[in-house]
Design a protein around this motif. Structure first.
Motif, PDB file in Angstrom:
ATOM      1  N   TYR A  44       0.805  -1.225   0.000  1.00 18.44           N
ATOM      2  CA  TYR A  44       0.000   0.000   0.000  1.00 18.44           C
ATOM      3  C   TYR A  44       0.840   1.277   0.000  1.00 18.44           C
ATOM      4  N   ARG A  45       2.167   1.151  -0.129  1.00 13.07           N
ATOM      5  CA  ARG A  45       3.012   2.349  -0.075  1.00 13.07           C
ATOM      6  C   ARG A  45       2.765   3.277  -1.264  1.00 13.07           C
ATOM      7  N   ARG A  46       2.588   2.691  -2.444  1.00  9.71           N
ATOM      8  CA  ARG A  46       2.306   3.525  -3.610  1.00  9.71           C
ATOM      9  C   ARG A  46       0.943   4.213  -3.452  1.00  9.71           C
ATOM     10  N   ASP A  47      -0.046   3.471  -2.928  1.00  7.65           N
ATOM     11  CA  ASP A  47      -1.348   4.081  -2.653  1.00  7.65           C
ATOM     12  C   ASP A  47      -1.216   5.248  -1.693  1.00  7.65           C
ATOM     13  N   CYS A  48      -0.388   5.087  -0.679  1.00  9.60           N
ATOM     14  CA  CYS A  48      -0.215   6.145   0.323  1.00  9.60           C
ATOM     15  C   CYS A  48       0.327   7.427  -0.302  1.00  9.60           C
ATOM     16  N   ILE A  49       1.295   7.271  -1.194  1.00 15.82           N
ATOM     17  CA  ILE A  49       1.868   8.448  -1.859  1.00 15.82           C
ATOM     18  C   ILE A  49       0.785   9.182  -2.645  1.00 15.82           C
ATOM     19  N   VAL A 118      -6.272  23.641   7.508  1.00 18.21           N
ATOM     20  CA  VAL A 118      -5.035  24.208   8.037  1.00 18.21           C
ATOM     21  C   VAL A 118      -3.902  23.683   7.162  1.00 18.21           C
ATOM     22  N   ASP A 119      -3.055  24.580   6.704  1.00 20.64           N
ATOM     23  CA  ASP A 119      -2.016  24.185   5.750  1.00 20.64           C
ATOM     24  C   ASP A 119      -0.802  23.582   6.470  1.00 20.64           C
ATOM     25  N   LYS A 120      -1.083  22.598   7.332  1.00 25.01           N
ATOM     26  CA  LYS A 120      -0.037  21.889   8.073  1.00 25.01           C
ATOM     27  C   LYS A 120      -0.435  20.418   8.189  1.00 25.01           C
ATOM     28  N   VAL A 121       0.529  19.532   8.263  1.00 24.14           N
ATOM     29  CA  VAL A 121       0.249  18.116   8.488  1.00 24.14           C
ATOM     30  C   VAL A 121      -0.054  17.928   9.976  1.00 24.14           C
ATOM     31  N   LEU A 122      -1.332  17.660  10.267  1.00 21.12           N
ATOM     32  CA  LEU A 122      -1.765  17.487  11.660  1.00 21.12           C
ATOM     33  C   LEU A 122      -2.357  16.105  11.910  1.00 21.12           C
ATOM     34  N   TYR A 123      -2.405  15.275  10.876  1.00 22.73           N
ATOM     35  CA  TYR A 123      -3.094  13.983  11.001  1.00 22.73           C
ATOM     36  C   TYR A 123      -2.339  12.923  10.216  1.00 22.73           C
ATOM     37  N   TYR A 124      -2.087  11.788  10.865  1.00 23.43           N
ATOM     38  CA  TYR A 124      -1.447  10.641  10.228  1.00 23.43           C
ATOM     39  C   TYR A 124      -2.520   9.581   9.971  1.00 23.43           C
ATOM     40  N   TYR A 125      -2.766   9.366   8.681  1.00 27.76           N
ATOM     41  CA  TYR A 125      -3.842   8.478   8.240  1.00 27.76           C
ATOM     42  C   TYR A 125      -3.243   7.121   7.863  1.00 27.76           C
ATOM     43  N   ARG A 126      -3.701   6.051   8.506  1.00 29.58           N
ATOM     44  CA  ARG A 126      -3.121   4.725   8.301  1.00 29.58           C
ATOM     45  C   ARG A 126      -3.894   3.940   7.248  1.00 29.58           C
ATOM     46  N   ARG A 127      -3.175   3.354   6.322  1.00 34.77           N
ATOM     47  CA  ARG A 127      -3.751   2.530   5.261  1.00 34.77           C
ATOM     48  C   ARG A 127      -3.388   1.075   5.531  1.00 34.77           C
ATOM     49  N   HIS A 128      -4.377   0.178   5.531  1.00 32.87           N
ATOM     50  CA  HIS A 128      -4.102  -1.245   5.809  1.00 32.87           C
ATOM     51  C   HIS A 128      -5.159  -2.105   5.130  1.00 32.87           C
ATOM     52  N   LYS A 129      -4.886  -3.356   4.987  1.00 29.55           N
ATOM     53  CA  LYS A 129      -5.728  -4.259   4.196  1.00 29.55           C
ATOM     54  C   LYS A 129      -7.081  -4.532   4.832  1.00 29.55           C
ATOM     55  N   ASP A 130      -7.219  -4.303   6.140  1.00 30.83           N
ATOM     56  CA  ASP A 130      -8.486  -4.582   6.818  1.00 30.83           C
ATOM     57  C   ASP A 130      -9.421  -3.370   6.860  1.00 30.83           C
ATOM     58  N   ALA A 131      -9.019  -2.255   6.236  1.00 33.12           N
ATOM     59  CA  ALA A 131      -9.878  -1.061   6.221  1.00 33.12           C
ATOM     60  C   ALA A 131     -11.183  -1.387   5.497  1.00 33.12           C
ATOM     61  N   TYR A 132     -12.285  -0.858   6.017  1.00 32.55           N
ATOM     62  CA  TYR A 132     -13.617  -1.207   5.495  1.00 32.55           C
ATOM     63  C   TYR A 132     -13.771  -0.848   4.027  1.00 32.55           C
ATOM     64  N   HIS A 133     -13.165   0.301   3.578  1.00 35.75           N
ATOM     65  CA  HIS A 133     -13.348   0.703   2.190  1.00 35.75           C
ATOM     66  C   HIS A 133     -12.441  -0.084   1.241  1.00 35.75           C
ATOM     67  N   ILE A 134     -11.500  -0.848   1.786  1.00 35.19           N
ATOM     68  CA  ILE A 134     -10.701  -1.755   0.955  1.00 35.19           C
ATOM     69  C   ILE A 134     -11.365  -3.119   0.907  1.00 35.19           C
ATOM     70  N   VAL A 135     -11.817  -3.599   2.055  1.00 32.05           N
ATOM     71  CA  VAL A 135     -12.504  -4.893   2.122  1.00 32.05           C
ATOM     72  C   VAL A 135     -13.786  -4.855   1.282  1.00 32.05           C
ATOM     73  N   ASN A 136     -14.498  -3.690   1.302  1.00 37.23           N
ATOM     74  CA  ASN A 136     -15.780  -3.562   0.586  1.00 37.23           C
ATOM     75  C   ASN A 136     -15.656  -2.544  -0.552  1.00 37.23           C
ATOM     76  N   ILE A 137     -14.585  -2.646  -1.343  1.00 38.06           N
ATOM     77  CA  ILE A 137     -14.259  -1.616  -2.315  1.00 38.06           C
ATOM     78  C   ILE A 137     -15.395  -1.339  -3.303  1.00 38.06           C
ATOM     79  N   LEU A 138     -16.031  -2.385  -3.842  1.00 39.46           N
ATOM     80  CA  LEU A 138     -17.089  -2.178  -4.832  1.00 39.46           C
ATOM     81  C   LEU A 138     -18.311  -1.528  -4.208  1.00 39.46           C
TER      82      LEU A 138
END
Length: 623
Positions: A44-49, A118-138
């Protein structure tokens, strides 16, 4: 209110930054931030970028709204801090979200208040295979598309200023009279922003106020929310095209027949192509009587033949329309065509108050009179105060003369200044207003005014032109306005899009260029009008040519000549050099509108037509 997902990370200063942003930007309803997309999974590293770059590409309110208008949501819901008042509305969605993104709620909030980041990085969003929108992509992608379509958010964002103006205007409470024996189905193909839709809105609200039961059948459109805000009952009928195919017609007829039975409808009033086709077919099958209003010369012959011949009555909005109908339909509609112009709400379209402000008074002594003077001077921007004692009544009468060449109240003074402040127009600069749907021949009029402005600018150095309206040709008008502004080396022409509170714009202008309904509304506001419309140039509206102007419907249904920039500039120049004539024409114009085009009188004529077509009946009131 803020949200944070349990598997993500907010930086320690996130809340402080977002609170500070909201405090410094009072017009912003909710604030997000830039993100850093992280993952422990190499897949998922390419997706993260990609996610990080595309989410952080939209920061300002304008950027975010453009993305949503293009069917992309550039905000992660857990990054938001939301003002509490946005959630106080009773219409806030409360049903359980199908996915944790709360997309439906987010789209609702975008209608309730502006969003920014806010034009600053204030949130770290984690991407993983068990995320609901990946498991239920369609299912997730389908869900997003459906919610975006149902929310009509793109329409709202396109006409955002228009909707906000409409929301700010107090609306009289109008309710359906369930006891009425007159029950009308108003059919209009779509609710776009234009004169026909405005006429239907005013007609329906006035009929409802008279106690007549009216529901509106339509495919919807930009004006849909406006109709609902007046308490009008809308029923969606998928009239997506001017012509309904035989394949789709059967389903629509079945739906309309169900509306007639459920709502106990005994009369249909239709206005445009598809609605006329439906009404005539309903009559052929079920004998429900119908009335047709023909709003212009643009109706195809086959539509007129099919709809008008069996209609109980035909309303022509002008004399040229009546002549067209008689020429095309001959004696097939004899005695059933009635000319009823689109009426004007004289209370909504009224001039700024003039002359003296009087305070009928029970003032008993000079000290009380002086105190009143001081109060008025503080609150009404008084130029001169004077009072006198009445020998007959033994009381003090107070009069106040207000600042400016027109004597106006504080509220109206603020209104008059608002347009100039918004577009940086000097207080003494002449303002020419053009208002129309930017399409068809009306685009030619807007373009002629823009190029005519180049001629006028030599005699009137501080001249400004405001063009109000929207349509498929708006980009053309905007581009040509930009070219002319560049040539003049100043922002003299302002293309401002669709506006709901047109009365404010009329009152803040010196001369109005327009046709049809715009000409009447402007005259009702005591503004001189130069009539230019779909058919061409009709000239300055005066007492001497009023009947000729009415016969041409102010250039919309007939004209004296083709629209010409030089001719328009010459007429404007002569008028701007004669301020007393402008004032005289304005006063006369309102009096003529009151005599011939008053909305209250014309709605009563339509109601009487309903009664004759229904064979009597009355608008019963509840026992």
């Amino acid at each position: 209110m803020t949200r944070h997902d349990g598997d993500d990370i907010s930086v320690p200063t996130r809340l402080a930054h977002q609170v500070d942003y909201l405090q410094r930007h009072r017009h912003i309803g909710m604030v997000s931030c830039l993100i850093k997309c992280v993952t422990n999974d190499p897949a998922y590293r390419r997706d993260c970028i990609f996610i990080e770059k595309i989410q952080n590409n939209y920061v300002t309110t304008e950027d975010i709204e453009k993305a949503v208008a293009g069917n992309f949501i550039p905000i992660l819901f857990p990054t938001l801090m939301i003002r509490r008042e946005l959630l106080n509305d009773p219409d806030v969605p409360e049903d359980a979200a199908a996915f944790d993104d709360h997309i439906r709620l987010l789209l609702y909030l975008l209608r309730a208040g502006d969003a920014a980041k806010v034009d600053k990085v204030l949130y770290y969003y984690r991407r993983h295979k068990d995320a609901y929108h990946i498991v239920n992509i369609l299912a997730y992608e389908k869900h997003v598309k459906e919610v975006l379509a149902k929310s009509r958010i793109q329409t709202f964002l396109k006409y955002k200023t228009f909707y906000n103006e409409a929301k700010a205007i107090p609306k009289p409470p109008v309710q359906l009279n369930a006891y009425s024996s007159r029950r009308v189905l108003m059919l209009i193909d779509a609710l776009n922003i234009g004169g026909t839709e405005t006429h239907v809105l005013n007609l329906v609200t006035n009929l409802m106020a008279m106690g007549i039961y009216v529901v509106v059948g339509t495919a919807g459109g930009p004006m849909e929310d406006i109709f609902k805000s007046y308490g009008i009952k809308l029923i969606k009928i998928p009239m997506k095209d001017d012509y309904i195919s035989n394949k789709n017609l059967f389903g629509m007829l079945k739906q309309v027949k169900a509306i007639i039975d459920t709502e106990k409808i005994d009369l249909i009033h239709c206005h445009l192509f598809a609605s006329m086709q439906i009404a005539s077919e309903i009559y052929r099958r079920y004998k429900t009587p119908y009335i047709v209003t023909v709003h212009g010369l643009f109706y195809p012959n086959d539509v007129l033949y099919a709809a008008c011949i069996k209609a109980s009555a035909i309303i022509a909005v002008s004399e040229p329309v009546r002549k067209m109908l008689q020429r095309k339909l001959r004696n097939r509609t004899e005695g059933r065509i009635e000319v009823i112009p689109n009426g004007i709400d004289m209370n909504a379209f009224k001039p700024l108050q003039r002359n003296e402000v009087e305070k009928p008074s029970d003032i008993k002594n000079i000290l009380e009179a002086q105190e009143i003077c001081l109060q008025l001077r503080d609150s009404v921007h008084i130029k001169e105060l004077f009072f006198s004692k009445s020998d007959e009544k033994q009381e003090w009468n107070l009069k106040a003369v207000l600042y400016g060449h027109e004597e106006i109240s504080l509220q109206e003074r603020d209104e008059k200044d608002s347009l100039r402040k918004t577009y940086n127009i000097p207080s003494n600069a002449p303002v020419i207003l053009y208002c129309s749907r930017l399409a068809w021949g009306k685009t030619k009029a807007a373009r002629a005014l823009i190029f005519g402005c180049g001629q006028l600018a030599h005699q009137h150095k501080d001249l400004h032109v405001v063009i109000v309206g929207d349509g498929e040709d708006r980009r053309i008008v905007e581009d040509e306005a930009a070219i002319m502004n560049e040539m003049l080396r100043r922002e003299a022409i302002h293309v401002v899009g669709a506006k709901f509170d047109l009365g404010t714009y009329y009152r803040q202008s010196d001369v109005v260029v327009g046709t049809g309904r715009v000409a009447l509304e402007a005259m009702s506001c005591e503004k001189p009008v130069i009539a230019v419309g779909n058919q061409g140039y009709a000239g300055l509206v005066t007492p001497d040519n009023k009947e000729q102007q009415w016969q041409m419907y102010f250039g919309d249904h007939d004209a004296l000549e083709k629209t010409d920039a030089l001719k328009l500039a010459q007429t404007l120049d002569s008028l701007l050099k004669a301020p007393q004539r402008m004032k005289t024409l304005g006063t006369w114009g309102r009096a003529w509108c009151k005599e011939k085009f008053c909305g209250d009188k014309l709605v009563k004529r339509i109601a009487a037509l309903y009664e004759s077509c229904q064979g009597g009946g009355s608008s019963d009131t509840p026992p």
